[in-house]
Design an enzyme around this catalytic site. Structure first.
Site, PDB file in Angstrom:
ATOM      1  N   ARG A 187       0.889  -1.059  -0.055  1.00 60.54           N
ATOM      2  CA  ARG A 187      -0.039   0.041   0.129  1.00 60.54           C
ATOM      3  C   ARG A 187       1.031   1.099  -0.030  1.00 60.54           C
ATOM      4  NH1 ARG A 187      -5.826   1.120   0.963  1.00 60.54           N
ATOM      5  NH2 ARG A 187      -6.188  -0.908   1.585  1.00 60.54           N
ATOM      6  N   HIS A 196     -10.874  -0.793  -0.738  1.00 54.24           N
ATOM      7  CA  HIS A 196     -11.223  -0.215   0.655  1.00 54.24           C
ATOM      8  C   HIS A 196     -10.138  -0.062   1.430  1.00 54.24           C
ATOM      9  CE1 HIS A 196     -13.391  -0.358   4.579  1.00 54.24           C
ATOM     10  NE2 HIS A 196     -14.264  -0.232   4.001  1.00 54.24           N
ATOM     11  N   TYR A 197     -10.062   0.903   2.507  1.00 54.47           N
ATOM     12  CA  TYR A 197      -9.046   1.249   3.166  1.00 54.47           C
ATOM     13  C   TYR A 197      -8.675   0.277   4.247  1.00 54.47           C
ATOM     14  CZ  TYR A 197     -12.648   2.148   7.011  1.00 54.47           C
ATOM     15  OH  TYR A 197     -13.372   1.852   7.941  1.00 54.47           O
ATOM     16  N   ARG A 198      -9.506  -0.699   4.316  1.00 49.77           N
ATOM     17  CA  ARG A 198      -9.148  -2.023   5.114  1.00 49.77           C
ATOM     18  C   ARG A 198      -8.197  -2.878   4.495  1.00 49.77           C
ATOM     19  NH1 ARG A 198     -14.720  -2.246   7.732  1.00 49.77           N
ATOM     20  NH2 ARG A 198     -14.379  -0.938   9.496  1.00 49.77           N
TER      21      ARG A 198
END
Length: 181
Positions: free
Chosen positions: A113, A128-130
């Site tokens: 990331r 998604h941010y997860r």
């Protein structure tokens, strides 16, 4: 196939090193699984062209491993840019998962990331941010149930597609042996 928000996107990057401020992405691969970890589709596996000068800056570990795997030669021969890799990967992912639905899945995914944030922001924003980080589970199992660790061995090829396949197999192992679901 229609895009399903429950599908999971698995990604792995190979880089010239660990620091996004000085190192770059040289390979990307993606797989999509359903929520039960069954592989639905393999995305493009792309070696991203980098200059000889950039490749020469790699440390000994990266020179050795990416040289032995043939990745350095594939990067030199590649005509693909980061922009090409982003475009092709998103085009593939959109067939299976809506934008913003899937967490980023893989091993030590926080590192991937970081590089996506620096070099492939449009692709990073597709997730998604997860995160579903298999290495987190591995670290906990290593401490809480070390004998369980003997049941799974990775080859560690440091090739993006094989690394993703191993990450999925590793999570399947933990699901069965640790979570028992």
């Amino acid at each position: 196939m229609t895009a399903d928000a429950n599908n999971l996107i698995w990604i792995d990057l190979e880089m010239t090193g660990l620091e996004p401020e000085v190192d770059v992405v040289i390979e990307i691969a993606t797989l999509v699984t359903d929520s039960e970890l069954n592989i639905l589709a393999q995305g493009p596996v792309i070696a991203i062209h980098q200059s000889d000068e950039t490749l020469a800056k790699m440390d000994d570990w990266n020179q050795k491993h990416h040289g032995q795997s043939g990745l350095i030669d594939r990067v030199k021969a590649s005509q693909f840019t980061e922009a090409d890799a982003i475009e092709q990967t998103i085009k593939f992912l959109a067939q299976y998962v809506p934008k913003g639905a899937s967490p980023m899945c893989g091993n030590s995914i926080g590192q991937d990331r970081r590089f996506l944030n620096k070099y492939m922001l449009e692709l990073e924003e597709y997730f998604h941010y997860r995160n579903v980080d298999v290495s987190t589970i591995k670290e906990l199992v290593k401490r809480w149930s070390p004998e369980t660790m003997k049941g799974f061995t990775k080859q560690g090829t440091h090739q993006a597609l094989q690394d993703i396949q191993e990450s999925i197999a590793e999570l399947q192992f933990y699901r069965k042996e640790v979570f028992k679901i």
